[in-house]
Design a protein around this motif. Sequence first.
Motif, PDB file in Angstrom:
ATOM      1  N   TYR A 146       0.659  -1.222   0.071  1.00  0.00           N
ATOM      2  CA  TYR A 146      -0.010  -0.014  -0.034  1.00  0.00           C
ATOM      3  C   TYR A 146       0.878   1.217  -0.066  1.00  0.00           C
ATOM      4  CZ  TYR A 146      -2.980  -3.729   1.723  1.00  0.00           C
ATOM      5  OH  TYR A 146      -3.670  -4.860   2.071  1.00  0.00           O
ATOM      6  N   ILE A 147       0.331   2.098  -0.883  1.00  0.00           N
ATOM      7  CA  ILE A 147       1.000   3.464  -0.716  1.00  0.00           C
ATOM      8  C   ILE A 147      -0.023   4.449  -0.252  1.00  0.00           C
ATOM      9  CG2 ILE A 147       2.067   5.399  -1.876  1.00  0.00           C
ATOM     10  CD1 ILE A 147       3.759   3.377  -3.578  1.00  0.00           C
ATOM     11  N   ILE A 148       0.162   5.181   0.774  1.00  0.00           N
ATOM     12  CA  ILE A 148      -0.769   6.335   1.232  1.00  0.00           C
ATOM     13  C   ILE A 148      -0.259   7.646   0.798  1.00  0.00           C
ATOM     14  CG2 ILE A 148      -2.223   6.996   3.147  1.00  0.00           C
ATOM     15  CD1 ILE A 148      -0.998   3.654   3.084  1.00  0.00           C
ATOM     16  N   LEU A 149      -0.693   8.627   0.030  1.00  0.00           N
ATOM     17  CA  LEU A 149      -0.336   9.623  -0.428  1.00  0.00           C
ATOM     18  C   LEU A 149      -0.042  10.831   0.745  1.00  0.00           C
ATOM     19  CD1 LEU A 149      -1.595   9.908  -3.969  1.00  0.00           C
ATOM     20  CD2 LEU A 149       0.857   8.892  -3.161  1.00  0.00           C
ATOM     21  N   ASN A 150      -1.099  10.682   1.764  1.00  0.00           N
ATOM     22  CA  ASN A 150      -1.130  11.562   2.952  1.00  0.00           C
ATOM     23  C   ASN A 150      -1.081  13.000   2.169  1.00  0.00           C
ATOM     24  OD1 ASN A 150      -0.873   9.687   5.109  1.00  0.00           O
ATOM     25  ND2 ASN A 150       1.260   9.742   4.544  1.00  0.00           N
ATOM     26  N   PHE A 151      -2.265  13.119   1.166  1.00  0.00           N
ATOM     27  CA  PHE A 151      -2.299  14.224   0.510  1.00  0.00           C
ATOM     28  C   PHE A 151      -3.837  14.716   0.410  1.00  0.00           C
ATOM     29  CE2 PHE A 151      -3.027  15.602  -3.726  1.00  0.00           C
ATOM     30  CZ  PHE A 151      -1.901  16.390  -4.273  1.00  0.00           C
ATOM     31  N   GLU A 152      -3.922  15.804   0.585  1.00  0.00           N
ATOM     32  CA  GLU A 152      -5.265  16.391   0.195  1.00  0.00           C
ATOM     33  C   GLU A 152      -5.559  16.938  -1.122  1.00  0.00           C
ATOM     34  OE1 GLU A 152      -8.273  19.610   2.248  1.00  0.00           O
ATOM     35  OE2 GLU A 152      -6.665  18.889   3.518  1.00  0.00           O
TER      36      GLU A 152
END
Length: 158
Positions: A146-152
């Motif tokens: 998994y990659i979570i961009l932590n990006f809005e």
Amino acid sequence: MIRYLNTSVSEVLVWAKNNNFSSFQKQSFSKPKLEDLVKNYDIIEVKGIQHPALLDYLKSRKVGNQTEFLQEIHYRMNNKRFFGIGFKNNSNGYEIRNKYSKICLGKKDISSIENGSDSIWVFEGFFDFLSFKNVESYLEKRPSDYIILNFEFGSNDF
């Protein structure tokens, strides 16, 4: 384009590569240098999620059972104490969320969770990831990375 240029596919690809016909303008964002940033917080305590307000918040977001990847972070910022749900990123920073705030402590970065898989799922934020974890067993039986961009979306976080 083959007809318009009266040429072959490979020559159209060469033409496209050599011509800048994009209507998009390169955007530049001024970012402060990392060494110029002043740390305005201190992490006081990191522990498993126990606070009733945080547990209620997770339940309200329909991910109350997904605490495996989360921490309860107590921190001080501008001489005031706060706490929130923390999701660690690859630079050892934390995405912090609670009912009242959405911040990052430390350097902003993606979060990657590696399970040695040949498949990968990409998520915009960690609540998207946690929501997916609720239904993952119904969709796929093999482990994934998994990659979570932590990006809005629409923000200038990166």
